[in-house]
Design a protein around this motif. Structure first.
Motif, PDB file in Angstrom:
ATOM      1  N   ALA A  62      40.938  83.565  49.630  1.00 53.00           N
ATOM      2  CA  ALA A  62      41.467  83.685  48.272  1.00 53.00           C
ATOM      3  C   ALA A  62      42.704  84.577  48.242  1.00 53.00           C
ATOM      4  O   ALA A  62      43.672  84.307  47.521  1.00 53.00           O
ATOM      5  N   GLN A  63      42.696  85.646  49.052  1.00 54.22           N
ATOM      6  CA  GLN A  63      43.869  86.519  49.127  1.00 54.22           C
ATOM      7  C   GLN A  63      45.062  85.772  49.720  1.00 54.22           C
ATOM      8  O   GLN A  63      46.199  85.928  49.266  1.00 54.22           O
ATOM      9  N   LEU A 109      31.131  84.985  52.854  1.00 54.80           N
ATOM     10  CA  LEU A 109      31.748  85.514  51.632  1.00 54.80           C
ATOM     11  C   LEU A 109      32.986  86.344  51.973  1.00 54.80           C
ATOM     12  O   LEU A 109      33.987  86.313  51.248  1.00 54.80           O
ATOM     13  N   GLN A 110      32.923  87.067  53.085  1.00 55.03           N
ATOM     14  CA  GLN A 110      34.103  87.813  53.532  1.00 55.03           C
ATOM     15  C   GLN A 110      35.254  86.868  53.841  1.00 55.03           C
ATOM     16  O   GLN A 110      36.407  87.101  53.444  1.00 55.03           O
ATOM     17  N   ILE A 111      34.955  85.771  54.541  1.00 50.61           N
ATOM     18  CA  ILE A 111      35.976  84.777  54.860  1.00 50.61           C
ATOM     19  C   ILE A 111      36.542  84.178  53.575  1.00 50.61           C
ATOM     20  O   ILE A 111      37.767  83.997  53.454  1.00 50.61           O
ATOM     21  N   ALA A 127      36.425  79.146  45.676  1.00 51.32           N
ATOM     22  CA  ALA A 127      36.669  78.861  44.255  1.00 51.32           C
ATOM     23  C   ALA A 127      36.210  80.015  43.373  1.00 51.32           C
ATOM     24  O   ALA A 127      36.824  80.303  42.337  1.00 51.32           O
ATOM     25  N   LYS A 128      35.136  80.667  43.781  1.00 53.49           N
ATOM     26  CA  LYS A 128      34.617  81.810  43.011  1.00 53.49           C
ATOM     27  C   LYS A 128      35.677  82.905  42.898  1.00 53.49           C
ATOM     28  O   LYS A 128      35.890  83.476  41.813  1.00 53.49           O
ATOM     29  N   TYR A 129      36.358  83.192  43.989  1.00 50.72           N
ATOM     30  CA  TYR A 129      37.361  84.249  43.986  1.00 50.72           C
ATOM     31  C   TYR A 129      38.681  83.785  43.363  1.00 50.72           C
ATOM     32  O   TYR A 129      39.371  84.579  42.696  1.00 50.72           O
ATOM     33  N   ILE A 130      39.018  82.521  43.532  1.00 51.08           N
ATOM     34  CA  ILE A 130      40.216  81.982  42.883  1.00 51.08           C
ATOM     35  C   ILE A 130      40.047  82.011  41.369  1.00 51.08           C
ATOM     36  O   ILE A 130      40.994  82.321  40.621  1.00 51.08           O
ATOM     37  N   ARG A 131      38.863  81.698  40.919  1.00 46.36           N
ATOM     38  CA  ARG A 131      38.555  81.745  39.479  1.00 46.36           C
ATOM     39  C   ARG A 131      38.862  83.135  38.909  1.00 46.36           C
ATOM     40  O   ARG A 131      39.488  83.259  37.846  1.00 46.36           O
TER      41      ARG A 131
END
Length: 517
Positions: free
Chosen positions: A266-267, A259-261, A293-297
């Motif tokens: 995403a950043q 999840l960190q990766i 995708a979760k973070y891009i969303r």
């Protein structure tokens, strides 16, 4: 001879023929191969009002007149829930058919039960985008008398179009079909979604059998596969278990490091300049890739960005983004989650596409050429950014080329996400064991220990540093990992080449040698 990546490639292999060395991601197109010679599909006819229905799969196979040396194909849309490959190979073995070339679109651990047929001469060669489990181990140890061929999803279509793979019999599972063979995977008790990898088989195989556990009234709609390509139709009790389509590699990870990766990736994407109105997007099947995708969303909502399309293998998470209006459409070649099938059936902007449209480099509308951003995984990546997704740390075949090199070549931004090492096995290293995707197609690597940008993308590095993102030198990262894990012991292999890895254009990017037992 050596290819452009300095990998030693035999000029010729028994069971394969002459090999063409890889010369670069677009070398064949740049040399004028804008048109490639293709073979015509077979043309056959049925008498009026003749029935295609057969009493059993065995009956249909017998009617297809199987023979020694034939090539048989299957699709892998049922993934871990597939029953059909084993049942069909078992029948062929009972009929005494030998020397079969198995040209499945991919093989998973669900296909381990066919291993005895590798050992007894029923199957002597394999073409696939991926091989896993006991099959991959046995192949690396030299169980097959002929070299196996790993190709990308786009490369498979090209190979069939050009006649390199000549399919004698295609056996295609469908979750619904009618008496004429019109078929779909979008509804029925075993619904699995898109049949994108099966289309080329239905068009080009000399004989085609559709197998379903849900025979519906004529006509079956929608029609992923159409009746004019189908010879026989079989109703069985079950084509497989759709609950096993989604596995650990097709769900968003919950592992803290992954999840960190994903957050870092995403950043990177958000600061790259590619995350903008109308962008197109694909994520690989790995859990960490999907987590991106979760973070891009979240970023898309914050910035009020609406994307153009999601491409490739599709999960329910992608469907959620479509339904939220974050993307205008989905182009679905493979549904990674059985829950996706209802969206494919009901939403006109969730569009089923064949593998040729998805990724074959030799057509005028290859969808991967329209990709803006793709996020992919890796088993290994080296300091030249070459990626291995096929062989594991013991040299065994345990992965899939899939659409990895297809999407990497076409996207404006290709992001590889992976840990820097796994269980003291280095992932970032000076040289990967097997190259599947060339470093020229990779733009950035994201690990828990740092972010590395390919030197060919100085503007990307500048964008990231302007956003306050630290960028590491990949050689330095590899040395840092080596200090932690130690130098990995070289995999011991023989001189015998047991497999070749084709790039999407049909050239050979690497070979796989037999592992010493």
């Amino acid at each position: 001879m050596k290819n452009i990546l300095q990998r030693e490639i035999p000029e010729k292999l028994e069971g394969i023929g002459r090999l063409e060395p890889f010369g670069g991601a677009f070398s064949k197109l740049k040399k004028g191969w804008m048109e490639e010679k293709t073979v015509p599909p077979p043309n056959r006819a049925k008498m009026p009002h003749s029935s295609k229905l057969c009493d059993s799969l065995r009956d249909a196979i017998i009617k297809s007149k199987p023979r020694d040396g034939m090539t048989i194909s299957f699709h892998h849309h049922l993934r871990g829930g597939d029953n059909l490959v084993f049942e069909a190979i078992k029948i062929l073995a009972e009929l005494g058919v030998k020397d079969i070339t198995l040209a499945a679109s991919s093989l998973t651990t669900a296909h381990d039960p066919i291993l005895p047929y590798f050992k007894d001469g029923t199957i002597t060669q394999v073409y696939a985008s991926g091989v896993r489990g006991e099959l991959g181990k046995a192949i690396a140890e030299g169980v097959l008398p002929k070299p196996f061929v790993i190709h990308s999803h786009g490369g498979r279509v090209r190979s069939v179009h050009t006649g390199k793979i000549k399919i004698d019999l295609a056996i295609l599972a469908a979750s619904a079909a009618d008496e004429e063979g019109n078929a779909t995977g979008t509804h029925g008790p075993s619904a699995f979604g898109s049949m994108g990898y099966a289309a080329i088989d239905s068009w080009y195989a000399s004989q085609v059998i559709v197998v379903t556990d849900n025979l519906v009234d004529y006509p079956c709609v929608p029609q992923s596969i159409t009746q004019n390509y189908i010879d026989y139709v079989v109703k069985v009790d079950s084509i497989g278990d759709p609950s096993k389509i989604a596995g650990g590699t097709t769900r968003i990870t919950k592992a803290p490091m992954d999840l960190q990766i994903a957050r870092l990736a995403a950043q990177v994407i958000a600061s790259s300049g590619e995350l903008k109105e109308g962008f197109s997007f694909q994520v690989g099947a790995g859990g960490a890739s999907l987590a991106v995708a979760k973070y891009i969303r979240k970023i898309m909502k914050q910035r009020s960005i609406k994307g153009s399309f999601i491409l490739g293998g599709v999960t329910s998470y992608g469907v959620d983004m479509l339904n939220e209006g974050l993307f205008r459409s989905i182009f679905d070649v493979q549904s990674f989650d059985a829950a996706v099938s209802s969206s494919l059936l009901e939403n006109q902007y969730h569009i089923e596409i064949p593998a040729g449209l998805y990724a074959n480099p030799f057509n005028c509308g290859c969808m991967t050429n329209k990709l803006d951003i793709v996020v992919l995984g890796a088993l290994e990546i080296d300091t030249d950014f070459n990626v291995n997704v096929i062989t594991g740390s013991e040299g065994y075949v345990r992965g899939a080329s899939g659409g990895h090199c297809d999407t990497a070549s076409g996207a404006n931004l290709t992001v590889v996400v992976c840990p820097s090492f796994r269980g003291r096995i280095p992932i970032v290293k000076k040289k990967v064991h097997t190259i599947v995707t060339p470093g020229e197609s990779i733009d950035v690597l994201v690990t828990e220990r740092g972010i590395c940008v390919n030197p060919k993308r100085p503007e990307l590095k500048a964008n990231l540093e302007a956003a306050g993102i630290a960028v590491k030198d990949i050689e330095g990262l590899a040395e840092e990992v080596e200090r932690i894990t130690g130098i990995a012991k070289p995999i011991e292999t023989t001189d015998r080449v047991v497999g070749i890895v084709e790039y999407r254009d049909g050239t050979v990017i690497d070979v796989i040698h037999q592992v010493k037992i």
